[in-house]
Design a protein around this motif. Structure first.
Motif, PDB file in Angstrom:
ATOM      1  N   ASN A  57       9.193   7.182  -2.390  1.00  0.00           N
ATOM      2  CA  ASN A  57       8.692   6.213  -2.958  1.00  0.00           C
ATOM      3  C   ASN A  57       9.574   4.914  -3.391  1.00  0.00           C
ATOM      4  OD1 ASN A  57       5.406   6.341  -2.996  1.00  0.00           O
ATOM      5  ND2 ASN A  57       5.967   5.185  -4.801  1.00  0.00           N
ATOM      6  N   THR A 132       3.331   0.220  -3.392  1.00  0.00           N
ATOM      7  CA  THR A 132       4.065  -0.016  -4.480  1.00  0.00           C
ATOM      8  C   THR A 132       4.735  -1.454  -4.877  1.00  0.00           C
ATOM      9  OG1 THR A 132       4.693   2.327  -4.392  1.00  0.00           O
ATOM     10  CG2 THR A 132       6.058   0.998  -5.986  1.00  0.00           C
ATOM     11  N   ASN A 153       2.766   1.990  -8.312  1.00  0.00           N
ATOM     12  CA  ASN A 153       2.360   2.653  -6.991  1.00  0.00           C
ATOM     13  C   ASN A 153       0.660   2.692  -7.084  1.00  0.00           C
ATOM     14  OD1 ASN A 153       2.021   4.413  -4.789  1.00  0.00           O
ATOM     15  ND2 ASN A 153       2.482   6.333  -5.909  1.00  0.00           N
ATOM     16  N   ASP A 155      -1.404   1.683  -4.818  1.00  0.00           N
ATOM     17  CA  ASP A 155      -2.042   2.131  -3.691  1.00  0.00           C
ATOM     18  C   ASP A 155      -3.589   1.440  -3.513  1.00  0.00           C
ATOM     19  OD1 ASP A 155      -0.093   3.832  -2.580  1.00  0.00           O
ATOM     20  OD2 ASP A 155      -0.411   5.379  -3.723  1.00  0.00           O
ATOM     21  N   ASP A 180       6.723   1.046   0.189  1.00  0.00           N
ATOM     22  CA  ASP A 180       5.490   1.924   0.338  1.00  0.00           C
ATOM     23  C   ASP A 180       4.326   1.600   1.060  1.00  0.00           C
ATOM     24  OD1 ASP A 180       3.658   3.956  -0.201  1.00  0.00           O
ATOM     25  OD2 ASP A 180       3.324   3.514  -2.177  1.00  0.00           O
ATOM     26  N   HIS A 182       1.524   0.864   3.816  1.00  0.00           N
ATOM     27  CA  HIS A 182       0.595   1.692   4.535  1.00  0.00           C
ATOM     28  C   HIS A 182       0.037   0.801   5.566  1.00  0.00           C
ATOM     29  CE1 HIS A 182      -0.430   4.000   0.345  1.00  0.00           C
ATOM     30  NE2 HIS A 182       0.870   4.227   1.194  1.00  0.00           N
TER      31      HIS A 182
HETATM   32 CA    CA Z   1       2.003   5.233  -2.551  1.00  0.00          CA
END
Ligand code: CA
Length: 300
Positions: A57, A132, A153, A155, A180, A182
């Protein structure tokens, strides 16, 4: 254009970190980012017990934004997100929505090509997002794994290309960092990870002087989302609901009872994730009802 290399990163948001770059308002900047496991899983045979959890992270930064002071709102325009051609998803016993269940630790590499991720026989259209993202908090330091008022974080699937994020600034320069990425995530992030992937983010900063939100706000398309996190999911919903009810009372000059009634009709609650140290929700308000200033508070 300034490019901040992925080696320049932090594992906490803190006023004590030295800035790795200085940028002006309106100046585009690129952040290169590691994947959330620090690139430690490049093979499905990697024993997960070998992962150094102190190296996960990482957020690239921090960046000192010139012209931004404590008490302001940092505006972050997410202009683009580029992800690598392969990401990794992990399941780890004791983690995720099914943390109590018995299962084996496992890593799965996922190929990404032409905007599509390939999971077994299922093709998923990717929607890259930043997991993040945040600024130095009021307190000394908060680990990057935790979402809270400074960001962190989050998300949240709405922190994607085309979104504008509003963050409350606690120290001069904001000390912004992000990482971080995605490739694609669903609300909840149930198994604890997503397609964790390295990549690049193109950002631009702006400021609202002397006004700030209590919690991060995302502006995306036709709505604003207030991002709230707490150890208890019910409590997170309660805090988010109070925030939007107060906002509606202020914006529409409605009584508490009227604003509370309307929250059932025009406010959606969604779950960002249930797997981080604090669970995250968002309260979603149509933008045509209010202005951004209704979501911010003046600072003395
Ligand atoms: Ca995360």
């Amino acid at each position: 254009m300034k490019i901040v290399h992925k080696d320049k990163g932090v594992y906490s948001f803190s006023r004590f970190h030295k800035p790795v770059e200085y940028v002006d308002l309106g100046e585009p900047v690129i952040l290169e980012t590691e994947d959330a496991v620090g690139g430690q899983v490049k093979s499905e045979d990697t024993p997960l017990e070998k992962i150094d959890w102190n190296r996960v992270n990482k957020a690239t930064g921090p960046i000192y934004v010139n012209g931004v002071e404590a008490g302001d709102t940092l505006i972050v325009d997410i202009l683009d997100i580029d992800v690598a051609s392969e990401g990794v998803i992990l399941v780890v016993p004791g983690a995720g929505a099914l943390a109590q269940r018995s299962f084996k630790p496992k890593a799965k590499l996922v190929k990404i090509r032409d905007g599509v991720a390939f999971f077994n026989d299922v093709n998923l259209i990717i929607k890259p997002m930043i997991g993040t993202i945040g600024v130095a908090p009021e307190v000394d330091a908060i680990p990057t794994a935790i979402p809270y008022k400074h960001g962190g974080n989050l998300d949240c699937i709405e922190v994607c290309r085309g979104a504008r994020l509003y963050l409350p600034v606690s120290v001069d320069g904001a000390l912004f960092a992000a990482g971080d990425l995605h490739a694609v995530q669903a609300d909840g992030e149930l198994c604890v990870s997503s397609i964790e992937v390295e990549g690049k983010i193109l950002l631009r900063f702006n400021v609202v002087k002397k006004w700030k939100p209590e919690w991060p706000i995302v502006e995306l398309g036709d709505h604003y989302s207030v991002l709230v996190a707490d150890e208890d999911l019910d409590r997170a919903v309660e805090i988010a609901t109070e925030y939007v009810v107060q906002t509606l009372m202020k914006a529409k000059k409605w009584s508490f009872e009227e604003a509370y009634m309307f929250s059932s009709l025009g406010v959606n609650i969604a779950v960002n994730q249930v797997v981080d140290p604090k669970k995250g929700v968002r309260a979603i308000l149509p933008r045509n009802l209010i202005s951004i200033y209704d979501l911010l508070n003046p600072c003395q």
